[in-house]
Design a protein around this motif. Structure first.
Motif, PDB file in Angstrom:
ATOM      1  N   ASP A  56      -6.669   0.139   6.506  1.00  0.00           N
ATOM      2  CA  ASP A  56      -6.548   0.683   5.039  1.00  0.00           C
ATOM      3  C   ASP A  56      -7.282   1.652   4.638  1.00  0.00           C
ATOM      4  O   ASP A  56      -7.195   2.365   3.507  1.00  0.00           O
ATOM      5  CB  ASP A  56      -6.252  -0.432   3.806  1.00  0.00           C
ATOM      6  N   SER A  72      -2.901   1.787   3.568  1.00  0.00           N
ATOM      7  CA  SER A  72      -2.915   1.886   2.772  1.00  0.00           C
ATOM      8  C   SER A  72      -3.667   2.373   2.007  1.00  0.00           C
ATOM      9  O   SER A  72      -4.307   1.313   1.997  1.00  0.00           O
ATOM     10  CB  SER A  72      -1.741   1.096   2.081  1.00  0.00           C
ATOM     11  N   LYS A 122       1.411  -0.073  -2.164  1.00  0.00           N
ATOM     12  CA  LYS A 122       2.188   0.483  -1.790  1.00  0.00           C
ATOM     13  C   LYS A 122       2.174   0.222  -0.046  1.00  0.00           C
ATOM     14  O   LYS A 122       1.085   1.347   0.352  1.00  0.00           O
ATOM     15  CB  LYS A 122       2.699   2.182  -2.710  1.00  0.00           C
ATOM     16  N   ARG A 123       2.891  -0.444   0.899  1.00  0.00           N
ATOM     17  CA  ARG A 123       3.165  -0.036   1.819  1.00  0.00           C
ATOM     18  C   ARG A 123       4.221   0.116   2.388  1.00  0.00           C
ATOM     19  O   ARG A 123       5.066   0.012   2.063  1.00  0.00           O
ATOM     20  CB  ARG A 123       2.940  -1.203   2.355  1.00  0.00           C
TER      21      ARG A 123
END
Length: 448
Positions: A312, A333, A345-346
């Motif tokens: 991430d 993300s 949000k993934r």
């Protein structure tokens, strides 16, 4: 008039630089989730009374702790390249640090060798384009021409674990030297925002911990094994290095505009952790790691229980830096919404793939919300855990909820297929009548 315009442009550039935050990643090596004196979970035993890490304690009180933070891999090199590129080791085809087992070693399955080359852009290059000065000190361990071939202005070069044995008291495993180089780099970035990665060699070569701390903890822990005492002493040395760097930032009045992240590259080979498994395993002990972040607008002494991973960092750092558009096919993300207790949000759940023998037989795992599915290729068993309530993975829910376990297993293999992950294949030379290697000293392996 021309002089006035140039001066105006310079002032604008300096103003923009001040708006862009500095970012520092402090990356420890082989450190369990619960191998500091900082609780990493408010309700689960996740710190050690034997360790003393007061500077990390202060850091945690100033920022946010993530109780469910994960390294992309249970070993170092795949984690490091994954952090830089924002892609999982499975997608990069780089899941192993050490050599893979050979067919002659009589394992039931075989995995493809790791690619071990860096083909994808790194966030460091992206930050450079956004006006950042970038530095990487300490362990690189992923080749490719070293850090300066992949977006770093300054580095220690393409070095690995071998460096740790070269630095002894008063510079245990180069913690002091790295800190001094970091100070010099920061002093050189007066007119630019900076990204600094401190990839510590600690906790390798614990015998090189400072004599002061070895003597201190030998007295405090007279019944502990010498190697354990040395690791605890080196952890204290690492904590001191972190404290020295933070004090320097405070002295330079840089703390208010600097994000500082502390995390480990994977779990350790430890028998004392409250988590199951360790380095080389996709059980929580191999991949759940200590994770603290402080910085602008991050509430003090706060928690996030949302699962995140080192993949991430690419989108997160670029968002913080205002670094523009992102490359295609990133798997990470942006986690900045979590700083304000918002959802992230993934495009897909967090994927972990270790198709090799090390601490455990080959495994793949998927973390979706509070649940984790883990597939063991050798036994072909699928385990299901509620890791929010059961971080120790003591209660396999797969037989109680087989439909949900099957659904997550399908999703796991769908994601592996989508990224063209290399799946371990049966060993044509496997002889079930012969003994198999003992990869886990706590779980003796006998002939089939």
């Amino acid at each position: 008039m021309r002089h006035f315009l140039l001066l105006s442009i310079l002032c604008i550039q300096q103003a923009l630089a001040k708006q862009q935050p500095n970012i520092i990643l402090l990356l420890s090596d082989d450190q369990h989730w619960d191998a500091t004196s900082v609780p990493m979970h408010p309700d689960f035993p996740s710190s050690s009374k034997k360790h003393q890490t007061p500077n990390l304690e202060k850091l945690a009180l100033q920022g946010m702790r993530f109780s469910a933070a994960y390294s992309p891999a249970p070993v170092c090199a795949p984690t490091r390249v994954s952090i830089l590129t924002g892609k999982s080791p499975a997608a990069l085809h780089w899941c192993k640090a050490s050599p893979v087992v050979k067919s002659s070693e009589n394992t039931k399955y075989l995995a493809s060798p790791s690619a071990k080359n860096i083909k994808d852009p790194t966030f460091a290059s992206q930050l450079q384009k956004a006006g950042y000065k970038t530095a990487h000190f300490g362990k690189w361990h992923i080749g490719g021409g070293g850090p300066e071939a992949h977006g770093f202005d300054v580095s220690d070069g393409d070095i690995g674990n071998e460096q740790s044995s070269k630095f002894k008291d008063p510079n245990p495993v180069d913690i002091v030297g790295m800190t001094n180089r970091a100070k010099s780099f920061i002093n050189s970035t007066v007119e630019s925002p900076f990204y600094l990665q401190m990839s510590y060699l600690a906790l390798h070569s614990p015998e090189n911990a400072s004599q002061k701390n070895k003597d201190k903890f030998a007295k405090l822990l007279p019944n502990d094994k010498e190697r354990s005492v040395q690791r605890i002493a080196l952890t204290a040395d690492l904590d001191s290095g972190v404290g020295t760097l933070i004090d320097f930032l405070k002295e330079k009045q840089l703390l208010e505009n600097t994000y500082i992240i502390y995390m480990a590259d994977n779990g350790a080979n430890s028998r004392t952790s409250n988590l199951r498994g360790g380095k080389g395993s996709l059980y929580e002990g191999g991949i759940r790691i200590p994770f603290i972040i402080v910085g602008p607008n991050i509430p003090a002494n706060s928690w996030s229980h949302t699962p995140i991973s080192g993949i991430d960092f690419f989108p997160t750092f670029c968002k913080l830096a205002g670094a523009g558009s992102l490359p295609d096919k990133l798997e990470g993300s942006d986690i900045t919404p979590l700083f304000n207790k918002q959802l992230i949000k993934r495009s897909a759940p967090l994927l972990f793939h270790f198709p090799h023998y090390q601490k455990s037989p080959p495994q793949s795992a998927l973390i979706a919300g509070n649940y984790k599915i883990l597939y063991d290729y050798e036994s072909q068993h699928t385990s299901l855990y509620n890791i929010h309530l059961d971080p120790a993975e003591s209660n396999d829910l797969s037989t109680k909820n087989p439909e949900f376990a099957h659904q997550l297993k399908q999703q796991l293999f769908s994601q592996l297929t989508n990224i063209n992950a290399a799946i371990p294949q049966p060993n044509p030379n496997f002889d079930p009548s012969k003994p198999t290697p003992n990869f886990d000293p706590r779980k003796p392996r006998h002939s089939k």
